[in-house]
Design a protein around this motif. Structure first.
Motif, short mmCIF file in Angstrom:
data_model
loop_
_atom_site.label_atom_id
_atom_site.label_comp_id
_atom_site.label_asym_id
_atom_site.label_seq_id
_atom_site.Cartn_x
_atom_site.Cartn_y
_atom_site.Cartn_z
N GLY A 132 49.18 34.88 38.33
CA GLY A 132 50.25 34.55 39.27
C GLY A 132 49.70 34.34 40.67
N GLU A 133 50.36 33.53 41.44
CA GLU A 133 49.87 33.22 42.78
C GLU A 133 51.02 32.74 43.65
OE1 GLU A 133 46.76 30.16 45.06
OE2 GLU A 133 46.98 30.12 42.86
N LEU A 140 47.17 37.28 41.44
CA LEU A 140 47.12 38.33 40.43
C LEU A 140 46.61 37.73 39.13
CD1 LEU A 140 47.82 41.18 39.31
CD2 LEU A 140 50.10 40.27 38.79
N ARG A 141 45.74 38.49 38.46
CA ARG A 141 45.20 38.01 37.18
C ARG A 141 44.96 39.19 36.26
NH1 ARG A 141 40.69 33.39 36.49
NH2 ARG A 141 40.09 33.73 34.33
N LEU A 142 45.48 39.10 35.04
CA LEU A 142 45.30 40.11 34.01
C LEU A 142 44.89 39.39 32.72
CD1 LEU A 142 45.54 43.07 33.06
CD2 LEU A 142 47.93 42.58 32.47
N GLU A 143 43.79 39.84 32.13
CA GLU A 143 43.25 39.14 30.97
C GLU A 143 42.72 40.15 29.97
OE1 GLU A 143 39.49 36.20 29.84
OE2 GLU A 143 40.11 36.46 31.95
N GLY A 144 42.96 39.89 28.69
CA GLY A 144 42.45 40.76 27.64
C GLY A 144 42.13 39.97 26.39
N LEU A 164 39.29 44.09 28.78
CA LEU A 164 40.53 44.05 29.57
C LEU A 164 40.12 44.02 31.03
CD1 LEU A 164 43.62 44.14 29.55
CD2 LEU A 164 43.47 46.63 29.76
N ARG A 165 40.58 43.01 31.74
CA ARG A 165 40.18 42.81 33.14
C ARG A 165 41.41 42.53 33.98
NH1 ARG A 165 35.77 38.32 31.26
NH2 ARG A 165 34.31 39.73 30.23
N SER A 166 41.42 43.07 35.16
CA SER A 166 42.52 42.82 36.09
C SER A 166 41.94 42.61 37.49
CB SER A 166 43.51 43.98 36.10
OG SER A 166 42.88 45.17 36.55
N GLN A 167 42.59 41.76 38.24
CA GLN A 167 42.15 41.47 39.60
C GLN A 167 43.37 41.10 40.44
OE1 GLN A 167 39.31 38.31 39.97
NE2 GLN A 167 39.41 38.28 42.20
N ILE A 168 43.43 41.64 41.64
CA ILE A 168 44.49 41.31 42.57
C ILE A 168 43.88 41.11 43.94
CG2 ILE A 168 45.01 43.75 43.02
CD1 ILE A 168 47.94 42.89 43.42
N SER A 169 44.35 40.11 44.66
CA SER A 169 43.88 39.85 46.02
C SER A 169 45.07 39.54 46.89
CB SER A 169 42.88 38.69 46.04
OG SER A 169 43.46 37.50 45.54
N ALA A 170 44.96 39.91 48.14
CA ALA A 170 46.04 39.71 49.10
C ALA A 170 45.48 39.14 50.39
CB ALA A 170 46.77 41.02 49.38
N GLN A 171 46.17 38.17 50.95
CA GLN A 171 45.80 37.57 52.23
C GLN A 171 46.65 38.22 53.32
OE1 GLN A 171 43.30 35.35 52.09
NE2 GLN A 171 43.12 35.27 54.32
#
Length: 448
Positions: A132-133, A140-144, A164-171
């Motif tokens: 999602g963006e 936001l990214r969630l992958e498995g 299982l990987r997750s990543q979130i970033s915020a500006q």
């Protein structure tokens, strides 16, 4: 015209040499031009555990972030506007689900000259990616993924791999951004001289801060904590905890040229008394020139200093300083062809490198080239990539590995693709006779 992101083949690395996966990415450019690149290792440092060295090997930025899942080396082409994404309301949330059935013939499953054994392995796997963006605000990214391997003649090695990987970033502002990533995975490894294939678990947590005070300059700071554990005690010598701090300032000399530096400080804490703790610091200077998505050239040069505490079984004591060098180029040739070459000389801490557990440090040299072709908007892809690797531990036996990977992929429909891959390599240790390994994989992937 925007670039269409298509991925290629994921080749299996020689686990007994580097315990890593060799991943290849096809990047489809406007009008069908292709580039091939290793994935941005800065992203890998955020998502998974780096087994080999305490500094990110690739400080240069890739031309375009690309993505394609792969199950046992079988790539899956994701649909652009799949029904699941449309059901979620469009592009704010993008959900991809895939499944793969693969068949792999391996003529040396133990990677050994004395225990050479053949087998036919069936793999069934499935995975998902939720992304999602909101542009300029967050990502936001969630992958498995889960895959199960069934050995025809050696069912004792049947087992599941996955991640299982997750990543979130915020500006937070136009000049400040934050990121956080968590990852966990299980892969299978082969130990030298052992008739065994055992799982290894890896986990990591990382975060970072990016500041861009001017349109031409910025700085990125990051922290990563990673762990590795084996299921059997014989391979526990490679289990460790690692903490890494990185700092990367950069300056854009022109719209196409970037000058940057990478400073890294890493502490490695082995889980057994086979090796003592180590501390590695490095400084890397790099220059990258990229002309849109048609060409890229980069050079990185620096040093790494590794110091070791007393204790453990290794004969090495004190500290050592080793050079670090990486250079490479990628070039699109016409509308369908692309080629590239990459050279590197990289040191590593022996405690986290396979087949170097009796040494405190190891020098690794690698050369890899590629030639790829794609036609019909990526409906057909072909790639060949020869490679050469050399490892020289401070105390253990050195080795050479050389071979090639050949892959073909056909898009049968927007939701279905078939692929064939052949990977052949030879490993030559200084203390034993060389041996070869051939892996031929055919697979069918579907996406929803």
């Amino acid at each position: 015209m925007e670039c269409e992101l298509v991925k290629g083949f994921e080749g299996l690395g020689a686990d007994g040499i580097a315990a890593e996966e060799v991943r290849t990415v096809f990047l489809t450019l406007p009008r069908g031009v292709l580039l091939s690149a290793m994935p941005d290792l800065a992203l890998i440092l955020m998502l998974t555990v780096s087994l080999l060295v305490p500094l990110p090997l690739l400080a240069a930025e890739r031309l375009t972030e690309s993505y394609r899942p792969s199950v046992d080396g079988v790539p899956v082409t994701l649909m652009k506007d799949n029904p699941l994404t449309l059901a979620l309301g469009g592009r704010l949330l993008d959900l991809d689900v895939w499944a793969v059935q693969a068949l792999r013939w391996d003529d040396n499953i133990y990677q050994s000259a004395a225990l050479r054994t053949k087998d036919l392995i069936r793999t069934a796997g499935a995975g998902f990616k939720l992304a999602g963006e909101e542009r300029g605000l967050w990502k936001l990214r969630l992958e498995g993924q889960l895959e199960y391997h069934s050995f025809t003649d050696h069912p004792c090695h049947n087992g599941a791999e996955g991640y299982l990987r997750s990543q979130i970033s915020a500006q937070l502002s136009p000049a400040m951004g934050l990121r956080l990533a968590v990852a966990a995975e299980r892969r299978y490894d082969t130990m030298r001289h052992e008739q065994s294939i055992s799982p290894v678990d890896r986990c990591s947590v990382s975060g970072g801060l990016a500041l861009r005070p001017s349109p031409y300059a910025g700085i990125e700071a990051g922290y990563r904590c990673s762990v590795q554990r084996h299921d059997i005690s014989r391979m526990g010598r490679q289990d460790y905890d690692e903490h890494t701090l990185t700092l990367r300032p950069y300056h854009e000399l022109s719209p196409y040229t970037t000058l940057y530096a990478l400073a890294s400080l890493s502490q490695n804490l082995p889980c057994t008394d086979w090796n003592g703790a180590s501390l590695a610091s490095s400084l890397l200077l790099g220059l990258q020139w990229a002309f849109y998505d048609a060409a890229r050239v980069f050079v990185e040069l620096g040093v790494m200093h590794m110091s070791f505490e007393e204790g453990g079984q290794s004969a090495d004591t004190g500290g050592v300083t080793r050079p670090v060098l990486r250079m490479g180029a990628e070039l699109a040739l016409g509308h369908a062809w692309a080629t590239g070459l990459e050279l590197s000389s990289l040191p590593a801490v022996g405690a986290v490198s396979s087949n170097a557990v009796g040494s405190r440090w190891i020098d690794r040299t690698q050369c890899e080239a590629f030639l790829c072709y794609a036609s019909g908007e990526g409906r057909f892809m072909a790639r060949i990539s020869p490679f050469f690797r050399r490892g020289k531990p401070s105390c253990d036996a050195g080795w050479r590995e050389y071979g090639f990977m050949l892959g073909l992929c056909w898009g049968l429909a927007t939701w279905c693709s078939a692929s064939v891959r052949w990977r052949c390599f030879v490993i030559d240790y200084s203390d034993q006779r060389p041996y070869s390994r051939n892996q031929i994989t055919i697979g069918l992937g579907v996406a929803f």
